[in-house]
Design an enzyme around this catalytic site. Structure first.
Site, PDB file in Angstrom:
ATOM      1  N   CYS A   2      56.285 -23.546   2.598  1.00 29.03           N
ATOM      2  CA  CYS A   2      55.580 -23.185   1.371  1.00 29.03           C
ATOM      3  C   CYS A   2      54.095 -23.335   1.680  1.00 29.03           C
ATOM      4  O   CYS A   2      53.615 -24.437   1.918  1.00 29.03           O
ATOM      5  CB  CYS A   2      55.975 -24.105   0.225  1.00 29.03           C
ATOM      6  SG  CYS A   2      55.042 -23.788  -1.303  1.00 29.03           S
ATOM      7  N   GLU A 102      55.423 -16.132  -0.959  1.00 29.38           N
ATOM      8  CA  GLU A 102      55.899 -15.981   0.408  1.00 29.38           C
ATOM      9  C   GLU A 102      55.689 -14.523   0.815  1.00 29.38           C
ATOM     10  O   GLU A 102      55.541 -13.644  -0.047  1.00 29.38           O
ATOM     11  CB  GLU A 102      57.381 -16.349   0.546  1.00 29.38           C
ATOM     12  CG  GLU A 102      57.690 -17.818   0.377  1.00 29.38           C
ATOM     13  CD  GLU A 102      57.129 -18.700   1.496  1.00 29.38           C
ATOM     14  OE1 GLU A 102      56.534 -18.147   2.447  1.00 29.38           O
ATOM     15  OE2 GLU A 102      57.282 -19.925   1.397  1.00 29.38           O
TER      16      GLU A 102
END
Length: 232
Positions: A2, A102
């Site tokens: 992340c 992402e």
């Protein structure tokens, strides 16, 4: 991993959701990146938001690429690695967010940015651990890492890891100094797929300099050069 997330809600919304006091001058963030100073809630001070550096401080990481900066820790081994074990046992935190990003690879040069949120776009928290240390100048500084786990069905289409998202019940356990390691590890699992959404966003999010609401808006899939594609 992340490597980017958002916290676009207001001070009032944050205080109501987490029952913690926020600094008066807090401003929403749309494109949070490693080394930045951002709000967390720690097991040592659960009634107020603390501001810690994500990963490492800007001075320490000035000349290092993001790939070399430690910003995440794997949930599967956080209780085993010497570098994380003490923090997992004694220095846990939650990181408030309302979305994370992402990138889907479509080739060597093409990546499509995606935003992930809860289905109702509400605030949530990610599980983290934190450290305290003394800088070269003698100042006490704090950093945190986000724990990641295997992806659920929504995230797995884009990436092979996702942040550990905690339910409200799990938040209390995570911040409880008396929670056992066995209990804590139960919460380090992928979040329920049917409670999440994903959608493509503007390549503006690629640059950390773009910290505006525009980076969160749903767009047609585009590559890193802003060209429309047929892929989602």
């Amino acid at each position: 991993m992340c490597g980017r997330y958002s916290l676009s809600k207001s001070k009032i919304e944050l205080e109501e959701r987490f029952q913690a006091e926020m600094l008066p001058d807090f401003n929403p963030r749309y494109n949070i990146a490693p080394t930045q100073l951002v709000p967390v809630i720690t097991s040592a001070s659960p009634k107020g938001f603390s501001f810690f550096y994500w990963g490492i401080t800007p001075d320490f990481g000035k000349n290092k690429p993001v790939a070399q900066k430690l910003i995440n820790a794997k949930a599967e081994t956080v209780d085993q690695k010497i570098s994380f074990k003490s923090s997992f046992q004694r220095r846990r935190c939650i990181i408030p967010a309302d979305g994370f990003y992402e990138w889907k690879k479509l080739g060597k040069k093409t990546k499509i940015p995606y935003r992930f949120t809860l289905r109702d776009n509400e605030l949530f928290s990610m599980a983290g651990i934190w450290e305290e240390y003394e800088s070269v100048s003698g100042e006490t500084q704090h950093t945190f890492l986000i724990l990641t786990t295997t992806p659920n069905e929504v995230v797995s289409e884009i990436h092979d890891r996702m942040p550990v998202i905690l339910t409200k019940e799990a938040e209390k356990k995570w911040l409880d100094n008396y929670s056992s390691e066995e209990d804590l590890k139960k919460y380090l699992a992928p979040y329920t797929s049917d409670q999440m959404l994903s959608f493509t966003v503007s390549p503006l999010v690629n640059s950390v300099a773009n910290d505006t609401a525009a980076v969160m808006r749903k767009t047609s899939p585009m590559d890193q050069h802003g060209n429309y594609t047929l892929f989602g």
